[in-house]
Design an enzyme around this catalytic site. Structure first.
Site, PDB file in Angstrom:
ATOM      1  N   ASP A 173       0.348   3.494   1.941  1.00 55.42           N
ATOM      2  CA  ASP A 173       0.708   3.914   3.373  1.00 55.42           C
ATOM      3  C   ASP A 173       1.732   3.124   3.941  1.00 55.42           C
ATOM      4  O   ASP A 173       2.054   3.443   4.913  1.00 55.42           O
ATOM      5  CB  ASP A 173      -0.533   3.581   3.996  1.00 55.42           C
ATOM      6  CG  ASP A 173      -1.770   4.596   4.008  1.00 55.42           C
ATOM      7  OD1 ASP A 173      -1.431   5.632   3.282  1.00 55.42           O
ATOM      8  OD2 ASP A 173      -2.889   4.255   4.480  1.00 55.42           O
ATOM      9  N   TYR A 174       2.487   2.105   3.413  1.00 56.72           N
ATOM     10  CA  TYR A 174       3.392   1.088   3.834  1.00 56.72           C
ATOM     11  C   TYR A 174       4.922   1.770   3.486  1.00 56.72           C
ATOM     12  O   TYR A 174       5.733   1.238   3.306  1.00 56.72           O
ATOM     13  CB  TYR A 174       3.082  -0.110   3.248  1.00 56.72           C
ATOM     14  CG  TYR A 174       1.943  -0.904   3.726  1.00 56.72           C
ATOM     15  CD1 TYR A 174       1.283  -0.274   4.735  1.00 56.72           C
ATOM     16  CD2 TYR A 174       1.638  -2.158   3.026  1.00 56.72           C
ATOM     17  CE1 TYR A 174      -0.089  -0.943   4.760  1.00 56.72           C
ATOM     18  CE2 TYR A 174       0.620  -2.834   3.324  1.00 56.72           C
ATOM     19  CZ  TYR A 174      -0.500  -2.102   4.160  1.00 56.72           C
ATOM     20  OH  TYR A 174      -1.416  -2.760   4.395  1.00 56.72           O
ATOM     21  N   GLY A 175       4.892   3.136   3.570  1.00 54.33           N
ATOM     22  CA  GLY A 175       6.394   3.715   3.584  1.00 54.33           C
ATOM     23  C   GLY A 175       6.803   3.525   2.171  1.00 54.33           C
ATOM     24  O   GLY A 175       6.354   3.583   1.240  1.00 54.33           O
ATOM     25  N   ALA A 191       0.879  -1.171   0.156  1.00 49.18           N
ATOM     26  CA  ALA A 191       0.207  -0.070  -0.069  1.00 49.18           C
ATOM     27  C   ALA A 191       0.874   1.022   0.020  1.00 49.18           C
ATOM     28  O   ALA A 191       2.074   1.166   0.509  1.00 49.18           O
ATOM     29  CB  ALA A 191      -0.793   0.123   1.017  1.00 49.18           C
TER      30      ALA A 191
END
Length: 308
Positions: free
Chosen positions: A62-64, A60
């Site tokens: 969102d996963y850095g 994602a």
């Protein structure tokens, strides 16, 4: 690392077969939200994932840095894995913020996010794009979320549409009849979504399970340090201990039991397990290769463990 004999399951009506153990790339997000990992170590791990027989990778925005690492180290093996990411995430996480991050489900942001993911992962398509964080059907209708996803699919940038959903919205997501795949939290001590997993699978959708291993029982060496998604650690502990389930394990580790419990759900296509350690990856592969629990143990475990 040698490949093990992982089972594969159909991913619903997609026509795709995926390994029953998938890899969750959240553990590659880096500090401060995740474990420290050097880029080269991440590259070795990602290649070990494929060498071990896993054919599904979930990530994602969102996963850095996970998407960038996947692109750097696996772009030349793109035909070996089914690649799933998320939409609705902000293009960059707010500085210093901790999850859950704010989300924007507008069609413009959905498109911008998918196109950024394609660039980061050095690919011309995502096999699956999933709406993140379970927005309501009304929210998605107002924001044009699904319409943007369909346009991206028509353009060949996305193959299948998915929803990373939870109660209370998940039932209406299934009723929308637009998602090919659902990602749903489920474990031995978090069975609230059990019937909805069956409903989604019976409707022809693929089902990816998250939280079905590390968050499914106390770690053998650490106890209840990380609660299951959406469940307080005290409640999870009470569910495990009051069930008396440990007397059934007969030498089986807690991790093996909870992972194989998840694999036993007949509606499952794959369970997503993340790690930043090759040793843990090898352990997970060895457990998953054993497949579901014996039917009598699975039935007794379901009898003892609460549904919610």
């Amino acid at each position: 690392m040698a490949s093990v004999s992982l089972q594969t399951h159909p991913l619903g009506r997609t026509g795709v077969e995926v390994s029953t153990l998938g890899y969750g790339a959240m553990e590659l997000r880096g500090e401060p939200r995740g474990p420290a990992i050097e880029d080269a170590d991440a590259g070795r791990l990602l290649n070990a994932v494929l060498d071990g027989g896993i054919t599904l990778i979930d990530t994602a925005i969102d996963y850095g840095r996970s998407e960038e690492l996947i692109g750097r180290y696996l772009a030349d093996r793109r035909d070996e894995y089914f690649l799933a990411s998320k939409c609705g995430c902000l293009l960059e996480s707010p500085p210093g913020a901790m999850p859950p991050f704010p989300h924007d489900f507008s069609g413009a942001n959905v498109r911008a996010g998918v196109e950024q993911s394609l660039r980061r992962m050095r690919t011309d398509h995502l096999d699956l794009v999933q709406v993140h964080m379970s927005p309501s059907a009304a929210r998605m209708a107002a924001d044009g979320t699904v319409e943007a996803m369909v346009e991206l699919r028509d353009e060949g940038k996305v193959r299948f549409l998915g929803m990373s959903g939870i109660l209370p919205e998940l039932a209406e997501h299934i009723e929308m009849d637009v998602f090919d795949v659902f990602q749903i939290p489920y474990s031995a001590v978090q069975r609230e979504h059990e019937e909805l997993i069956t409903r989604a699978a019976d409707g022809g959708a693929g089902v990816l399970i998250r939280g079905g291993a590390a968050r499914g029982a106390p770690a053998d060496d650490k106890g209840w340090t990380v609660p299951p998604i959406g469940l307080a650690a005290d409640e999870a502990r009470d569910r495990w201990e009051s069930s008396g389930i440990e007397e059934l394990l007969d030498g089986m580790s807690k991790l093996e039991f909870v992972l194989r419990f998840t694999l036993s759900h007949p509606g499952l296509s794959s369970t997503i397990v993340g790690t930043s350690s090759i040793d843990h990856l090898e352990s997970n592969l060895g457990i998953a290769a054993k497949g579901p629990l014996p039917p009598d143990l699975y039935d007794e475990a379901k009898r003892r463990l609460p549904l919610g």
